[in-house]
Structure formats: structure tokens, C-alpha cells
Design a protein around this motif. Sequence first.
Motif, PDB file in Angstrom:
ATOM      1  N   VAL A 182      49.457  72.667  44.101  1.00  0.00           N
ATOM      2  CA  VAL A 182      50.098  73.527  45.261  1.00  0.00           C
ATOM      3  C   VAL A 182      49.765  74.889  45.359  1.00  0.00           C
ATOM      4  CG1 VAL A 182      52.514  74.125  45.976  1.00  0.00           C
ATOM      5  CG2 VAL A 182      52.057  72.012  44.764  1.00  0.00           C
ATOM      6  N   GLU A 183      48.782  75.374  46.318  1.00  0.00           N
ATOM      7  CA  GLU A 183      48.620  76.604  46.451  1.00  0.00           C
ATOM      8  C   GLU A 183      49.791  77.561  46.487  1.00  0.00           C
ATOM      9  OE1 GLU A 183      45.972  79.276  49.744  1.00  0.00           O
ATOM     10  OE2 GLU A 183      46.298  77.067  49.994  1.00  0.00           O
ATOM     11  N   ALA A 184      51.048  77.099  46.998  1.00  0.00           N
ATOM     12  CA  ALA A 184      52.029  78.092  46.932  1.00  0.00           C
ATOM     13  C   ALA A 184      52.418  78.511  45.622  1.00  0.00           C
ATOM     14  CB  ALA A 184      53.155  77.521  47.738  1.00  0.00           C
ATOM     15  N   PHE A 185      52.302  77.657  44.659  1.00  0.00           N
ATOM     16  CA  PHE A 185      52.841  78.004  43.454  1.00  0.00           C
ATOM     17  C   PHE A 185      51.877  79.345  42.969  1.00  0.00           C
ATOM     18  CE2 PHE A 185      54.593  73.565  42.796  1.00  0.00           C
ATOM     19  CZ  PHE A 185      55.820  74.016  43.138  1.00  0.00           C
ATOM     20  N   GLN A 186      50.743  79.531  43.426  1.00  0.00           N
ATOM     21  CA  GLN A 186      49.685  80.453  43.020  1.00  0.00           C
ATOM     22  C   GLN A 186      50.504  81.882  43.049  1.00  0.00           C
ATOM     23  OE1 GLN A 186      45.830  79.990  44.433  1.00  0.00           O
ATOM     24  NE2 GLN A 186      46.060  77.796  43.576  1.00  0.00           N
ATOM     25  N   ASP A 187      51.373  81.888  43.915  1.00  0.00           N
ATOM     26  CA  ASP A 187      52.173  83.301  44.262  1.00  0.00           C
ATOM     27  C   ASP A 187      53.220  83.220  43.335  1.00  0.00           C
ATOM     28  OD1 ASP A 187      53.590  84.960  45.433  1.00  0.00           O
ATOM     29  OD2 ASP A 187      52.737  84.575  47.388  1.00  0.00           O
ATOM     30  N   PRO A 188      53.279  84.215  42.684  1.00  0.00           N
ATOM     31  CA  PRO A 188      54.575  84.369  41.580  1.00  0.00           C
ATOM     32  C   PRO A 188      55.997  84.346  42.527  1.00  0.00           C
ATOM     33  CG  PRO A 188      53.190  86.370  41.694  1.00  0.00           C
ATOM     34  CD  PRO A 188      52.413  85.555  42.321  1.00  0.00           C
ATOM     35  N   ARG A 189      55.724  85.171  43.466  1.00  0.00           N
ATOM     36  CA  ARG A 189      57.090  85.047  44.472  1.00  0.00           C
ATOM     37  C   ARG A 189      57.752  83.642  44.699  1.00  0.00           C
ATOM     38  NH1 ARG A 189      54.648  88.834  49.131  1.00  0.00           N
ATOM     39  NH2 ARG A 189      53.070  87.187  48.871  1.00  0.00           N
ATOM     40  N   VAL A 190      56.812  82.702  44.927  1.00  0.00           N
ATOM     41  CA  VAL A 190      57.317  81.304  45.269  1.00  0.00           C
ATOM     42  C   VAL A 190      57.840  80.600  44.102  1.00  0.00           C
ATOM     43  CG1 VAL A 190      56.482  79.010  45.852  1.00  0.00           C
ATOM     44  CG2 VAL A 190      55.760  80.939  47.120  1.00  0.00           C
ATOM     45  N   ARG A 191      57.022  81.034  42.716  1.00  0.00           N
ATOM     46  CA  ARG A 191      57.706  80.491  41.470  1.00  0.00           C
ATOM     47  C   ARG A 191      58.859  81.276  41.277  1.00  0.00           C
ATOM     48  NH1 ARG A 191      52.225  81.818  39.964  1.00  0.00           N
ATOM     49  NH2 ARG A 191      52.841  83.194  38.610  1.00  0.00           N
ATOM     50  N   ASP A 196      70.235  82.882  42.161  1.00  0.00           N
ATOM     51  CA  ASP A 196      70.689  83.691  43.235  1.00  0.00           C
ATOM     52  C   ASP A 196      70.066  83.213  44.417  1.00  0.00           C
ATOM     53  OD1 ASP A 196      70.924  85.581  45.284  1.00  0.00           O
ATOM     54  OD2 ASP A 196      70.766  87.293  43.741  1.00  0.00           O
ATOM     55  N   LEU A 197      70.770  82.310  45.331  1.00  0.00           N
ATOM     56  CA  LEU A 197      70.197  81.485  46.195  1.00  0.00           C
ATOM     57  C   LEU A 197      69.720  82.424  47.395  1.00  0.00           C
ATOM     58  CD1 LEU A 197      69.486  78.754  47.405  1.00  0.00           C
ATOM     59  CD2 LEU A 197      71.742  78.600  48.534  1.00  0.00           C
ATOM     60  N   GLU A 198      70.332  83.543  47.859  1.00  0.00           N
ATOM     61  CA  GLU A 198      69.746  84.552  48.885  1.00  0.00           C
ATOM     62  C   GLU A 198      68.562  85.007  48.570  1.00  0.00           C
ATOM     63  OE1 GLU A 198      70.967  84.739  51.768  1.00  0.00           O
ATOM     64  OE2 GLU A 198      72.311  83.075  51.168  1.00  0.00           O
ATOM     65  N   LYS A 199      68.644  85.549  47.282  1.00  0.00           N
ATOM     66  CA  LYS A 199      67.373  86.079  46.526  1.00  0.00           C
ATOM     67  C   LYS A 199      66.304  85.099  46.677  1.00  0.00           C
ATOM     68  CE  LYS A 199      64.942  89.070  44.065  1.00  0.00           C
ATOM     69  NZ  LYS A 199      64.489  90.458  44.462  1.00  0.00           N
ATOM     70  N   ALA A 200      66.369  83.929  46.497  1.00  0.00           N
ATOM     71  CA  ALA A 200      65.324  82.764  46.498  1.00  0.00           C
ATOM     72  C   ALA A 200      64.727  82.538  47.796  1.00  0.00           C
ATOM     73  CB  ALA A 200      65.951  81.412  45.852  1.00  0.00           C
ATOM     74  N   LYS A 201      65.770  82.785  48.823  1.00  0.00           N
ATOM     75  CA  LYS A 201      65.375  82.561  50.261  1.00  0.00           C
ATOM     76  C   LYS A 201      64.434  83.828  50.662  1.00  0.00           C
ATOM     77  CE  LYS A 201      69.158  79.712  51.854  1.00  0.00           C
ATOM     78  NZ  LYS A 201      70.579  79.636  52.628  1.00  0.00           N
ATOM     79  N   GLN A 202      64.911  84.902  50.203  1.00  0.00           N
ATOM     80  CA  GLN A 202      64.219  86.191  50.558  1.00  0.00           C
ATOM     81  C   GLN A 202      62.913  86.274  49.833  1.00  0.00           C
ATOM     82  OE1 GLN A 202      66.182  89.901  48.923  1.00  0.00           O
ATOM     83  NE2 GLN A 202      64.407  90.986  48.961  1.00  0.00           N
ATOM     84  N   LEU A 203      62.572  85.783  48.796  1.00  0.00           N
ATOM     85  CA  LEU A 203      61.221  85.577  47.963  1.00  0.00           C
ATOM     86  C   LEU A 203      60.180  84.658  49.047  1.00  0.00           C
ATOM     87  CD1 LEU A 203      62.343  85.822  44.493  1.00  0.00           C
ATOM     88  CD2 LEU A 203      60.771  87.435  45.429  1.00  0.00           C
ATOM     89  N   MET A 204      61.003  83.374  49.334  1.00  0.00           N
ATOM     90  CA  MET A 204      60.204  82.544  50.024  1.00  0.00           C
ATOM     91  C   MET A 204      59.781  83.310  51.351  1.00  0.00           C
ATOM     92  SD  MET A 204      60.000  79.620  48.437  1.00  0.00           S
ATOM     93  CE  MET A 204      59.757  78.191  49.473  1.00  0.00           C
ATOM     94  N   GLU A 205      60.490  83.830  52.097  1.00  0.00           N
ATOM     95  CA  GLU A 205      60.297  84.577  53.170  1.00  0.00           C
ATOM     96  C   GLU A 205      59.073  85.461  53.182  1.00  0.00           C
ATOM     97  OE1 GLU A 205      62.220  86.956  56.987  1.00  0.00           O
ATOM     98  OE2 GLU A 205      63.490  86.183  55.435  1.00  0.00           O
ATOM     99  N   GLU A 206      59.310  86.596  52.006  1.00  0.00           N
ATOM    100  CA  GLU A 206      58.269  87.318  51.601  1.00  0.00           C
ATOM    101  C   GLU A 206      56.907  86.760  51.289  1.00  0.00           C
ATOM    102  OE1 GLU A 206      59.703  89.769  48.551  1.00  0.00           O
ATOM    103  OE2 GLU A 206      61.362  90.606  49.449  1.00  0.00           O
ATOM    104  N   ALA A 207      56.845  85.525  50.892  1.00  0.00           N
ATOM    105  CA  ALA A 207      55.476  84.985  50.368  1.00  0.00           C
ATOM    106  C   ALA A 207      54.976  84.105  51.638  1.00  0.00           C
ATOM    107  CB  ALA A 207      55.887  83.994  49.495  1.00  0.00           C
TER     108      ALA A 207
END
Length: 524
Positions: A288-297, A341-352
Amino acid sequence: MTLKKTLLASVIGAAMATAVLPSVASAGTTLRMAYDADPVSLDIHEQLSGGILQLSHMTFDPLVRWTSDLEFEPRLATAWEQVDDTTMRMTLREGVDFHSGNAFTAEDVVWTVERLKRSPDFKAIFEPIESVTALDDNTVEFTTREPYPLLLNLATYIFPLDSAFYSGTGEDGDPKDEIVKNGNSFASANLSGTGPFTVVEHQKGNRMEFDRFDGYWDAESPGNVERIVLTPISENATRVAALLSGDVDFIAPVPPNDLDRVREDEDVQLVTMSGTRIIFFHMNQERVEAFQDPRVRQAFAYAVNQEGIAERLMKGFATPAAQFSPQGYAGHVDTLERRYDLEKAKQLMEEAGYADGFEITMMAPNNRYVNDAKIAQAVAAMLARINVTVDLKTLPKAQYWGEYDDRAADMMLIGWHADTEDSANFHEYLTACPDTDSGAGQYNAGNYCNPELDRLVAEANLEVDLEKRAEMLQQVEQTLHDEAAVVPLHWQDLAWASAASVDIEPILNVMNFPYLGDLVIEEE
């Protein structure tokens, strides 16, 4: 109350095995116990497992053993000295006899380590030892290939065998010291140790009996159990019912669903503790290419409610984790906290760039860890909240491990207990850059790779200043947390229960090996 356990495993090949040794009479205090299985063999070098180590502590003595607070306690070694960076000298206890009547000497230690180094299951962890030399009957010297800070950890695995008893050939003409995996051998059916109990009967899958060794060296042990009758009961509800009805005095494990039932019975006592086996998910960066981004992990880590899993699915029978190393391990970082922290998780996904999520596959066993399939289902549902669609497949452990070795899914569940009870073991096997030649990262199903951490762990494994070494391993844990190398869930808790008159708490320990030789049954 907090403490721990590991159980005896499966079965030896013969329908009945009788140890060649003297034993006390059957009269006296008897402990009737039920584990979920009986030992796979009487050969303690045949399998590296909790069950064999449990048997080892009943019938043998190690050079040193762990205390409940992860300190080293002298047993057959009474003292040790680090002569130089690669040499440790141990003084051995005098006046110790094996069950056969043979005297214990340094030659038995040398013989035992040489046998461990050819055991398929043990040889890897004994690879650092270059040689073992008997300086005299009561002094042995260990030499390691390089400076090695975990020699005392290894000494907890050295249960000296009766070299005279296991030398020569058996009636079948085969060497008595041969190690046969899942087969019949002299050592798998006969036993002579220095421990508190002798094996007097083993009816495969049905019954195992131990008598106290009347020549046992530890006269200061408070233990008063003269006979142990072990009945394997694999079915959880049946095992609990046997205790509550008074048919047995001691059981393990106690399943999470029966904790309240056991706790509420005034005639029994329950002892639980946070374990050292970490349950976690790998995220495969090659699949999964997305997993290479630490923000996604990191987003995945923030999306998982570990407290909820521990409280609801595990019924409080788990300790939520933010790292591999449990408290008491050298690399444990006190300041690391779970980060749901669900909101933090959503924020990181958006940033990535993955606000709309993506699809992944997930695999987990369904009969290896407590509630493993339900845990995977819960995590899949939690990831859906950050728009990640999970195709989950659960498999029996016999089928799962082949899939795991093939890295057959994008996220894979695994549990891990460090054989050396040391933090470096987690990274070496689970997050080191995979290297088939060296075996590094053998179970790294996420293909996470940070060469700097590999270098740091390699340096830590040569650092004999334990404070410096702990700082290095704590840096590793901090980095793994910061980079969200994995999604840690919890340390699996452990539980035992006994009749009120059986004082099990003092003999239980973080290593998961009840020291039954020290068990006291109170007069009723």
C-alpha cells in the motif's frame, strides 16, 4: 492483584512416560491442577514454548530465574562476575543432586549449553555464546563472540541436564541425548533434573503426576506440595467448572468471559496481571503506497480506540499499549501514551491527500490470541470512520501463519512475546529492515525500514552499560511511536484461579512461569 502465567503445552509421543528417578511417597499435600494442555515432551530442549518452560521450572532449576519485578534471582548459579567484555564467570551451587542421584557439576552446565546450541528451537538465542568452560566442579566460564549484555537473560533458559543420565544409547540403540521434534526419543520420555518435582506418570492427554523430590536442594523453599496431579482440560468452561465445583484446586488460564464468575465465588481466588505479549497490526508499505507516508500510519494509530477494545471486547482483560515494551523492560518509555483521537486521524488523512480514504485488505487469526477475530473486526470498523474500507479475512492459526509469511494482506495481526524479555527482541524481529540472510525483520509484515534504528539496536546489543543501553532502546521505542511503524493495541493480560486455601499469588510472576515448588497449601 497483578501477576502472570504461561501454560503447559500439548503431549509427548508415548501413551505413558515414567521418569527414572526416586520420588517421595504419594501421601501428603496434593495439588490438583488443570491447564489447557499437558507438556508436548519431557525433553525441555525439544520446543521453545511456555509449556516446556513451565515443565522446566517444575522439574529442573535454571542457573538464575526471574523475580516478579524482573530482577535476577540466584538458583544453581550463586554468583557471577563479568571478567571482561566477553567473559562471565559463574559460581555454582554445591551439594545439588539430580533426581537420578548423580551430583550436579560444572560439566553438566557445559554439556547442557552444547545441547541447547544444537536444538532447532533454542540454537538461535544461544548463538552469541562462543564457548562454555568448566574451570572446576563449581565454576563455569561463558565466553561470547562479542560484548553481550543479555547473558544473564540467557542464563534463565539454562536448566542444567543430568549429562550422565542422558549419555550413551537407549534400548533402541539411539543416542539418549538426541533431540527429536514431535517424535519419540529417550529424552522425550525420561527425565532427570534438579528441580522440586519428579515426573512419575504421564498418560497422554489425560493425566500427569509429579512427586516432590526428597533430595531437593532448596531446603528454604516454603513449598509444602508433595504431589501434583495435572489434568489437561482444553475447554474453557469445563476447566472453570472443575475449579468452582472443587474437583481441582488450581486452573490456568482463566478465560475473560469467566473472570466475573470466578471473582464472585467466595471459595476461590483470582489473580490477574498485565502480560508482556503485545498484540498489534502491521501496515504493509510495499503493498500500500499510502502506508509509506508516516501521516497515514499515524492516522491509523489515532483512529484505533485501544481503550475501547480493552474495556469492551477484552472485558478489561488487556492493558492498552502505545509501544512494544511493557513496563519493566529496558526500552519502556513512561511518557508514551495511547493516542486515540478520531478528529486528529481525519486531519492527518486530509493532510496526506487521502481525505476520501482508500481500500485495504486485512488478515487475522481466529484462534491464536484472546478474541483475535473480534479485535480485527473492531479495528476494521474503526478505520471505516476515516473512510478506509477494509476487506477482512480471519483464518485458523494453522492456515494463518502461511499467509502471514507470504505477507498476503495489507494489514496483518500478530502477537509477540520477547523470548529474552528484552526490548531489542521486538525490533530485531518485527520492525528491522527485512534481511533474509541475517534473519532480521523475519516477522516484519509491514516492511517498515529505518536503518538508523537497526544501527542503534545493534549498538545496544553490544553495550554492557545497562543504563546507556536502556537509553538507546528507549530512543528506538520513541522513534517507532513517532513514525507509527505499527498500530499497537494491548498487552494481553493473564489470569489464574485457585481454591482459597491454595496461596498462588506469591509464586506467580511476570515471566508467566508459576514456581510451583514454592507453592503453599494452607491447612483447612
